[in-house]
Design an enzyme around this catalytic site. Structure first.
Site, PDB file in Angstrom:
ATOM      1  N   LYS A 145       1.213   4.773   6.848  1.00 53.32           N
ATOM      2  CA  LYS A 145       0.441   5.557   5.872  1.00 53.32           C
ATOM      3  C   LYS A 145       0.975   6.986   5.808  1.00 53.32           C
ATOM      4  O   LYS A 145       1.700   7.431   6.694  1.00 53.32           O
ATOM      5  CB  LYS A 145      -1.036   5.610   6.291  1.00 53.32           C
ATOM      6  CG  LYS A 145      -1.723   4.261   6.366  1.00 53.32           C
ATOM      7  CD  LYS A 145      -2.086   3.738   5.006  1.00 53.32           C
ATOM      8  CE  LYS A 145      -2.661   2.327   5.107  1.00 53.32           C
ATOM      9  NZ  LYS A 145      -2.871   1.713   3.805  1.00 53.32           N
ATOM     10  N   SER A 158       0.798  -1.229   0.000  1.00 54.10           N
ATOM     11  CA  SER A 158       0.000   0.000   0.000  1.00 54.10           C
ATOM     12  C   SER A 158       0.838   1.289   0.000  1.00 54.10           C
ATOM     13  O   SER A 158       0.336   2.336  -0.353  1.00 54.10           O
ATOM     14  CB  SER A 158      -0.982   0.015   1.176  1.00 54.10           C
ATOM     15  OG  SER A 158      -0.337   0.398   2.345  1.00 54.10           O
TER      16      SER A 158
END
Lengths: 175, 166
Positions: free
Chosen positions: A97, A54
């Site tokens: 993230k 991701s």
């Protein structure tokens, strides 16, 4: 007359190199090194291996990165563009993230472009090719951040992104 | 030299006393029991290909035994949507479905945080990693649980999935 055999010079050198001239001080140095390393890796730095795609291409799957737990100690707060570690029920499993939305802002993703309070966000760290992700506007609460991975070439449904409670941020990925 | 030896003995005695106190604390002991019970649940839920027929048939009953009758489930996921009160039989039916549609399942629980709310009630917060055989991806899901002690064993009476990022 003294008798006995002198040890070969190579053994003396190995002994001096491994335990030093004074074994007592070597032991103290080793103990200090263990204590300092334990404290640093428990309270300051965390090593984490990336187990997902991701954050590609910025952080590749299988690579190890360092999280600075003290990055947001005191008055410093996460800033837009920071890559942060987000804890779950503990710190064994964490999400890595990028922060794109700060408390109080309204975040919207329209045709793959992030809009902050209606204005498009420049994200130079992203690859040119990306999917047309869409997320309706979301107004962040005073303690909330909006985080997303850099891999926007994957299906939106397979990518975990959105609002997080700021108290879940463990630190900033520094390397 | 004598002073150093005395200091070492005192430190060792203090460490031993600390360990013994922690071991004998009834609350800490109960928390460890709940953590072990949940770890056992993860092991029971997991299954591999080529298991014996007996193991396969007893799977729903073995796993459902960790839950009260009824149990409140709140799992807001497309793959495993469950919301509301479920009887033991309904949970067994869900588990039969899970067992029939997957070749293998590996569940691990991390960071199991337990809090005793009463002597026979507790809440837990954990993170699970769920891997399905044949799938490259895995599923990370946080759960909040409420447990109650029934006949000496801790059972789950409420299981709620939490979204870390929403």
């Amino acid at each position: 007359m003294a008798t006995g055999t002198a040890s070969p010079p190579i053994l003396d050198w190995i002994k001096a190199f491994t335990i030093g001239r004074s074994p007592q001080w070597t032991l103290i140095r080793v103990a200090i090194l263990i204590v300092v390393s334990t404290l640093v890796f428990k309270y300051v730095l965390l090593l984490r291996r990336i187990e997902s795609i991701s954050m590609a291409p910025t952080l590749r799957e299988g690579t190890v990165h360092v999280v600075n737990r003290l990055a947001y100690a005191g008055k410093s707060l996460p800033e837009r563009g920071d890559i942060v570690a987000v804890r779950t029920s503990g710190e064994t499993v964490m999400y890595i993230k990028r922060v794109i939305g700060l408390p109080g802002e309204t975040i919207e993703i329209r045709s793959g472009t992030v809009h902050v309070d209606g204005a498009p966000l420049d994200e130079p760290y992203l690859p040119r090719r990306r999917r047309d992700w869409n997320r309706p506007p979301v107004k962040l609460k005073p303690e909330e951040y909006f985080v997303v991975g850099d891999n926007r070439t994957m299906d939106q449904e397979l990518h975990v992104f959105g609002r997080i409670d700021g108290r879940r941020i463990v630190g900033k990925v520094i390397w | 030299m004598k002073r150093r030896l005395t200091l070492s003995v005192v430190l060792a005695a203090l460490a031993l006393a600390g360990v013994l106190w922690w071991q004998s604390d009834p609350e800490a002991r109960e928390i460890r029991r709940i953590q072990k019970r949940l770890t056992d649940l993860a092991a029971e839920v997991s299954f591999a290909e080529g298991e014996s027929v007996l193991n396969r048939l007893s799977y729903p009953t073995r796993v459902a035994a960790f839950f009260t009758d009824p149990t409140h489930l709140e799992i807001p996921r497309d793959e495993a949507d469950a919301k509301g009160s479920y009887t033991r039989i309904q949970i067994e039916q869900i588990l039969t479905g899970v067992r029939a549609t997957r070749r293998g399942l590996h569940v691990t629980f991390f960071d199991i945080r337990v809090e005793l709310t009463e002597s026979s009630r507790a809440s837990a917060h954990l993170t699970s990693r769920i891997e399905s055989a044949g799938d490259r991806d895995y599923w990370i899901q946080e759960f909040r649980l409420e447990l109650t002690r029934q006949d000496g064993a801790w059972s789950i009476e409420r299981l709620e999935g939490i979204r870390t990022i929403e």
